[in-house]
Design a protein around this motif. Structure first.
Motif, PDB file in Angstrom:
ATOM      1  N   LYS A   1       0.808  -1.228   0.000  1.00  0.00           N
ATOM      2  CA  LYS A   1       0.000   0.000   0.000  1.00  0.00           C
ATOM      3  C   LYS A   1       0.840   1.277   0.000  1.00  0.00           C
ATOM      4  N   LEU A   2       2.112   1.170  -0.339  1.00  0.00           N
ATOM      5  CA  LEU A   2       2.977   2.357  -0.356  1.00  0.00           C
ATOM      6  C   LEU A   2       2.549   3.349  -1.443  1.00  0.00           C
ATOM      7  N   VAL A   3       2.341   2.854  -2.646  1.00  0.00           N
ATOM      8  CA  VAL A   3       1.961   3.741  -3.753  1.00  0.00           C
ATOM      9  C   VAL A   3       0.595   4.379  -3.483  1.00  0.00           C
ATOM     10  N   GLU A   4      -0.346   3.576  -2.958  1.00  0.00           N
ATOM     11  CA  GLU A   4      -1.675   4.104  -2.635  1.00  0.00           C
ATOM     12  C   GLU A   4      -1.592   5.171  -1.542  1.00  0.00           C
ATOM     13  N   THR A   5      -0.717   4.961  -0.567  1.00  0.00           N
ATOM     14  CA  THR A   5      -0.542   5.942   0.506  1.00  0.00           C
ATOM     15  C   THR A   5       0.061   7.229  -0.044  1.00  0.00           C
ATOM     16  N   PHE A   6       1.042   7.096  -0.926  1.00  0.00           N
ATOM     17  CA  PHE A   6       1.635   8.270  -1.562  1.00  0.00           C
ATOM     18  C   PHE A   6       0.572   9.074  -2.308  1.00  0.00           C
ATOM     19  N   GLU A   7      -0.266   8.399  -3.085  1.00  0.00           N
ATOM     20  CA  GLU A   7      -1.315   9.086  -3.842  1.00  0.00           C
ATOM     21  C   GLU A   7      -2.288   9.797  -2.901  1.00  0.00           C
ATOM     22  N   THR A   8      -2.622   9.141  -1.799  1.00  0.00           N
ATOM     23  CA  THR A   8      -3.523   9.738  -0.807  1.00  0.00           C
ATOM     24  C   THR A   8      -2.916  11.005  -0.212  1.00  0.00           C
ATOM     25  N   MET A   9      -1.664  10.920   0.199  1.00  0.00           N
ATOM     26  CA  MET A   9      -1.007  12.070   0.822  1.00  0.00           C
ATOM     27  C   MET A   9      -0.829  13.209  -0.184  1.00  0.00           C
ATOM     28  N   LYS A  10      -0.544  12.869  -1.428  1.00  0.00           N
ATOM     29  CA  LYS A  10      -0.424  13.885  -2.481  1.00  0.00           C
ATOM     30  C   LYS A  10      -1.762  14.610  -2.669  1.00  0.00           C
TER      31      LYS A  10
ATOM     32  N   TYR B   1      12.719   1.501  -4.947  1.00  0.00           N
ATOM     33  CA  TYR B   1      12.319   0.224  -5.548  1.00  0.00           C
ATOM     34  C   TYR B   1      10.959   0.338  -6.228  1.00  0.00           C
ATOM     35  N   TYR B   2      10.058   1.101  -5.616  1.00  0.00           N
ATOM     36  CA  TYR B   2       8.714   1.284  -6.177  1.00  0.00           C
ATOM     37  C   TYR B   2       8.621   2.478  -7.134  1.00  0.00           C
ATOM     38  N   GLY B   3       9.749   3.155  -7.359  1.00  0.00           N
ATOM     39  CA  GLY B   3       9.800   4.221  -8.358  1.00  0.00           C
ATOM     40  C   GLY B   3       9.098   5.514  -7.979  1.00  0.00           C
ATOM     41  N   ILE B   4       8.999   5.817  -6.681  1.00  0.00           N
ATOM     42  CA  ILE B   4       8.315   7.056  -6.287  1.00  0.00           C
ATOM     43  C   ILE B   4       9.221   8.041  -5.544  1.00  0.00           C
ATOM     44  N   ALA B   5      10.520   7.771  -5.506  1.00  0.00           N
ATOM     45  CA  ALA B   5      11.439   8.653  -4.775  1.00  0.00           C
ATOM     46  C   ALA B   5      11.403  10.075  -5.318  1.00  0.00           C
ATOM     47  N   GLU B   6      11.527  10.219  -6.634  1.00  0.00           N
ATOM     48  CA  GLU B   6      11.512  11.552  -7.238  1.00  0.00           C
ATOM     49  C   GLU B   6      10.149  12.213  -7.101  1.00  0.00           C
ATOM     50  N   LYS B   7       9.090  11.417  -7.202  1.00  0.00           N
ATOM     51  CA  LYS B   7       7.734  11.960  -7.058  1.00  0.00           C
ATOM     52  C   LYS B   7       7.509  12.497  -5.647  1.00  0.00           C
ATOM     53  N   LEU B   8       8.077  11.830  -4.656  1.00  0.00           N
ATOM     54  CA  LEU B   8       7.960  12.319  -3.275  1.00  0.00           C
ATOM     55  C   LEU B   8       8.576  13.704  -3.152  1.00  0.00           C
ATOM     56  N   GLU B   9       9.780  13.875  -3.702  1.00  0.00           N
ATOM     57  CA  GLU B   9      10.460  15.173  -3.629  1.00  0.00           C
ATOM     58  C   GLU B   9       9.705  16.236  -4.421  1.00  0.00           C
ATOM     59  N   GLU B  10       9.176  15.862  -5.574  1.00  0.00           N
ATOM     60  CA  GLU B  10       8.423  16.811  -6.398  1.00  0.00           C
ATOM     61  C   GLU B  10       7.197  17.339  -5.668  1.00  0.00           C
ATOM     62  N   ASN B  11       6.549  16.470  -4.909  1.00  0.00           N
ATOM     63  CA  ASN B  11       5.294  16.831  -4.249  1.00  0.00           C
ATOM     64  C   ASN B  11       5.456  17.352  -2.829  1.00  0.00           C
ATOM     65  N   PHE B  12       6.515  16.936  -2.136  1.00  0.00           N
ATOM     66  CA  PHE B  12       6.647  17.302  -0.722  1.00  0.00           C
ATOM     67  C   PHE B  12       7.931  18.053  -0.395  1.00  0.00           C
TER      68      PHE B  12
ATOM     69  N   LYS C   1      -5.459  19.255  -1.749  1.00  0.00           N
ATOM     70  CA  LYS C   1      -6.795  19.669  -1.303  1.00  0.00           C
ATOM     71  C   LYS C   1      -6.741  20.667  -0.153  1.00  0.00           C
ATOM     72  N   TYR C   2      -5.841  20.442   0.791  1.00  0.00           N
ATOM     73  CA  TYR C   2      -5.766  21.287   1.983  1.00  0.00           C
ATOM     74  C   TYR C   2      -4.478  22.110   1.950  1.00  0.00           C
ATOM     75  N   LYS C   3      -4.585  23.345   1.542  1.00  0.00           N
ATOM     76  CA  LYS C   3      -3.409  24.206   1.412  1.00  0.00           C
ATOM     77  C   LYS C   3      -2.832  24.605   2.767  1.00  0.00           C
ATOM     78  N   ASP C   4      -3.621  24.433   3.843  1.00  0.00           N
ATOM     79  CA  ASP C   4      -3.156  24.823   5.172  1.00  0.00           C
ATOM     80  C   ASP C   4      -2.497  23.665   5.927  1.00  0.00           C
ATOM     81  N   ILE C   5      -2.252  22.552   5.243  1.00  0.00           N
ATOM     82  CA  ILE C   5      -1.596  21.408   5.881  1.00  0.00           C
ATOM     83  C   ILE C   5      -0.153  21.322   5.395  1.00  0.00           C
TER      84      ILE C   5
END
Length: 197
Positions: free
Chosen positions: A13-22, A47-58, A27-31
């Motif tokens: 559920k790592l990818v699903e959790t990433f999508e949820t947090m993104k 390994y799941y290919g989301i390292a760069e996406k994490l940095e892009e979004n967070f 949605k909430y600009k104050d968070i």
């Protein structure tokens, strides 16, 4: 609202959790969501290919050097974060929290949060004893056996002070809504806890 999101070495559920947090961040600009990863977590997001996406979004991602570096536990104790979210959370991290072993960045932060009255929300990978299927990065399925010991540690952390256990990334939306509507948790968090047998 300021959230410390801890990523352990769990792929389930790592990818699903990433999508949820993104989605929550959009949605909430104050968070303000700050991402902290264990050493194993850093390996798994690559390994799941989301390292760069994490940095892009967070933005900046903090990676474990040792149990006190970065100094997440201290920041939590000082009230810098409203709550700590460990999602997804490995059976290893759950067991260490259950046994009060704070020798990693995220287990130390969780134990210090519990002691300081800061809520901890944990989404363990292992809930029910028996066989389960997980999805690998290449899309293939892998069968795993969840033991009674894994499940017992989940039951133990569920009973701990300031600790809320939940099953799916979708429930994070409910956690956020409760915080925004009630502030500092509130009684509705009991609803989340009751979903775990």
């Amino acid at each position: 609202m300021k959230i410390a999101w801890g990523i352990t070495g769990a792929g389930e559920k790592l990818v699903e959790t990433f999508e949820t947090m993104k989605n929550i961040k959009k949605k909430y600009k104050d968070i303000d969501i700050r991402v902290f990863m264990s050493k194993a977590g850093e390996q798994v997001v690559k390994y799941y290919g989301i390292a760069e996406k994490l940095e892009e979004n967070f933005g900046k991602i903090w990676v474990e050097i040792n149990s006190n570096s970065p100094f997440l536990a201290g920041q939590i104790q000082l009230g810098k974060y409203d709550f700590l979210l460990l999602a997804p959370c490995t059976s290893n991290t759950v067991a260490k929290i259950s046994l009060r072993i704070g020798d990693t960045l995220l287990t130390n932060a969780a134990i210090m949060a519990q002691k300081s009255g800061v809520p901890v929300y944990i989404m363990p990978t292992d809930f029910k004893e028996g066989k389960t299927l997980t999805t690998l990065p290449n899309g293939e399925k892998l069968e795993l056996t969840i033991t009674k010991h894994d499940v017992e540690h989940v039951r133990r952390i569920k009973k701990m002070n300031n600790t809320h256990v939940f099953k799916t990334p979708e429930e994070i939306y409910e956690i956020i809504r409760n915080w925004k509507n009630i502030g500092k948790g509130g009684k509705k968090n009991e609803k989340i806890d009751k979903k775990i047998n």
